[in-house]
Design an enzyme around this catalytic site. Structure first.
Site, mmCIF file in Angstrom:
data_model
loop_
_atom_site.group_PDB
_atom_site.id
_atom_site.type_symbol
_atom_site.label_atom_id
_atom_site.label_comp_id
_atom_site.label_asym_id
_atom_site.label_seq_id
_atom_site.Cartn_x
_atom_site.Cartn_y
_atom_site.Cartn_z
ATOM 1 N N HIS A 48 41.809 35.110 52.651
ATOM 2 C CA HIS A 48 41.422 35.804 51.388
ATOM 3 C C HIS A 48 42.215 36.797 50.952
ATOM 4 O O HIS A 48 42.718 37.004 49.780
ATOM 5 C CB HIS A 48 40.063 36.177 51.002
ATOM 6 N N SER A 96 39.830 44.594 54.653
ATOM 7 C CA SER A 96 39.832 43.197 55.095
ATOM 8 C C SER A 96 41.049 42.838 55.799
ATOM 9 O O SER A 96 42.130 43.116 55.215
ATOM 10 C CB SER A 96 39.879 42.304 53.733
ATOM 11 N N ASP A 120 38.264 32.304 57.440
ATOM 12 C CA ASP A 120 38.891 33.305 56.776
ATOM 13 C C ASP A 120 39.945 34.125 57.618
ATOM 14 O O ASP A 120 39.981 35.181 57.658
ATOM 15 C CB ASP A 120 37.831 34.405 56.347
#
Length: 476
Positions: free
Chosen positions: A113, A218, A143
């Site tokens: 992402h 992230s 992911d």
């Protein structure tokens, strides 16, 4: 002489006590992360992306249908402040995240992402060197994204990889990343839980921690106290958008499986069984002959799937798959997903209070699981006073939605009674009751007449496109 020996013994005992006390205090104290950060900080990178504006945005600052005609008195004014619409705009930064160096030859790991829809990916190292990265492949379901930079002459520092299977709840872990763009921030916490399943990511058994993770973290690494990466920080649970004490990381063994597939074949494939499953509650465990709630309860078998070919049925409780125990329904998707395509696997199930073993050949998970449709309508309508409910035959639309070889009844009305207490609601489609397939409303009423009392009875219903079992109990 005796007094001297006694005094010496007391001094030795006191010294031993002090040593033991000091050791206990050290073990009970907080860990020192300074060396871990110093050794691994250089391997953590900042990742930003650029995306080109859409054609509509690049051509005009006005909404469609409201463009300013050329040659108007305000033409120069809008060109000055909004730019020349005939000139393409430069790509703009659209994402900021973290990553880490997997190997000294320039392989970089981050989240899918973070780089999704990017036209350009920029990797910034701790010495402020910036390199444009090539996207080798990414996997939305896990992911994970694998990047590559030209590392010639850079002498990159790479991380050491650990084994996420060795993690224990309560173990100290450390994250390094760029929350809100603050590069190389270190935060620490403990492992809160293992094997967490999230609604949107059923193929990843997440590591849950209380490490402070925020936007920008992230894709960054999660370290154990040995300085080994045991996960990639991926998501947080938040009602405010910021950290609330619940963070999730992708286990490194899942990550490396994705990396190996991207390197070898350029994409990621997963095993597919083709069942819709749910957890087994205490009431359902009783109705299916289990001593306690465990396993994955099959509420639906997808037409044409490996499960249908192997003979799986709605109502089966999968207790083991490929020699791995299934304690909860969330355990099954990661096990099946990592099973080799074409492998013949065994599944231990409970069916009608009897243990069985089914053999199934795992196939590749399709992009879109489609169910065929078609059938004819029925119009019967019946009321059952014992269950305190009214049912009717399925409409043509409902039969088309359910697909071929599937039948049931629609719950038209619910009164106060056993059906309502079980959670059955108007609009539900009842597919089976007490492990017997429901054909139509008339047959349902006949079956309902013979249901036992004071015993948990499984009822399979479909609600809003999803199938689930409910436990029904009829009092004497």
């Amino acid at each position: 002489m005796t007094q001297s020996k006694t005094t010496g013994a007391m001094i030795m005992a006191l010294l031993m006590w002090l040593m033991l006390s000091s050791t206990a205090h050290a073990r009970g104290g907080l860990p020192d992360f300074t060396e871990l950060v110093a050794e691994n900080g250089e391997a953590v990178v900042n990742i930003s992306t650029k995306s080109k504006p859409s054609e509509a945005m690049a051509s005009s600052p006005f909404p469609p249908g409201m463009e300013m005609p050329e040659g108007t008195p305000f033409d120069d004014f809008f060109r000055r402040f909004f730019g020349d619409p005939s000139q393409p705009r430069a790509p703009q930064p659209s994402s900021l995240g973290s990553g880490f160096v997997l190997s000294a030859d320039g392989f970089i790991l981050t989240n899918h992402h973070v780089i999704k829809d990017a036209d350009e990916i920029i990797v910034r190292f701790s010495d402020r060197t910036e390199l444009v990265a090539e996207l080798l492949g990414s996997d939305e379901r896990s992911d994970v994204a694998l990047l590559k930079v030209d590392a010639e002459g850079m002498n990159l520092k790479a991380v050491k990889l650990g084994d996420s299977n060795d993690l224990k709840v309560g173990e100290w872990v450390l994250a390094i990343g760029s929350p809100f763009g603050f590069d190389y921030s270190a935060t620490a916490g403990i492992v809160s839980a293992l094997g967490r399943s999230l609604p949107s990511d059923s193929y990843v058994p997440f590591i849950q921690t209380d490490v402070a993770i925020n936007p920008g973290n992230s894709g960054g690494p999660l370290f154990n106290l040995d300085g080994e990466v045991i996960g990639i920080n991926s998501q947080i649970y938040s009602r405010t958008g910021g950290f609330m004490g619940v963070s999730f990381a992708i286990p490194v063994d899942v990550v490396m499986d994705v990396v190996d597939q991207i390197k070898s074949q350029g994409y990621v494939s997963r095993g597919w069984l083709g069942v819709v499953i749910q957890d087994v509650t205490r009431e359902l465990a009783e109705s299916f002959g289990l001593s306690k709630p465990r396993g994955a309860l099959v509420s639906r078998v997808i037409a044409g799937s490996p499960a249908e070919k192997a003979g799986f049925q709605a109502g089966d409780v999968i207790l083991k798959f490929d020699d791995r125990t299934v304690d909860a329904s969330s355990d099954l998707p990661p096990i099946v997903g990592r099973t080799a395509i074409g492998k013949k696997s065994k599944a231990e199930i409970m069916r009608n209070n009897k243990m069985m073993t089914l053999s199934v050949v795992v196939e590749e998970l399709p992009e879109d699981e489609q169910i065929a449709s078609g059938s004819s309508p029925r119009t019967g309508q019946f009321h059952d006073s014992r269950l305190a409910m009214e049912v009717t035959d399925l409409s043509a639309e409902q039969r088309a939605e359910l697909g071929p070889n599937q039948s049931g009844v629609t719950v038209r009305k619910i009164e106060s009674g056993p059906a309502a207490e079980a959670g059955i609601a108007p609009g539900d489609v009842i597919l089976s009751i007490n492990n017997e397939k429901v054909v139509d409303a008339k047959q349902f009423i006949e079956v309902a007449k013979n249901l036992p009392t004071n015993k948990a009875i499984p009822v399979l219903v479909q609600r809003s496109g999803a199938s689930q079992f409910l436990a029904l109990k009829i009092p004497e």
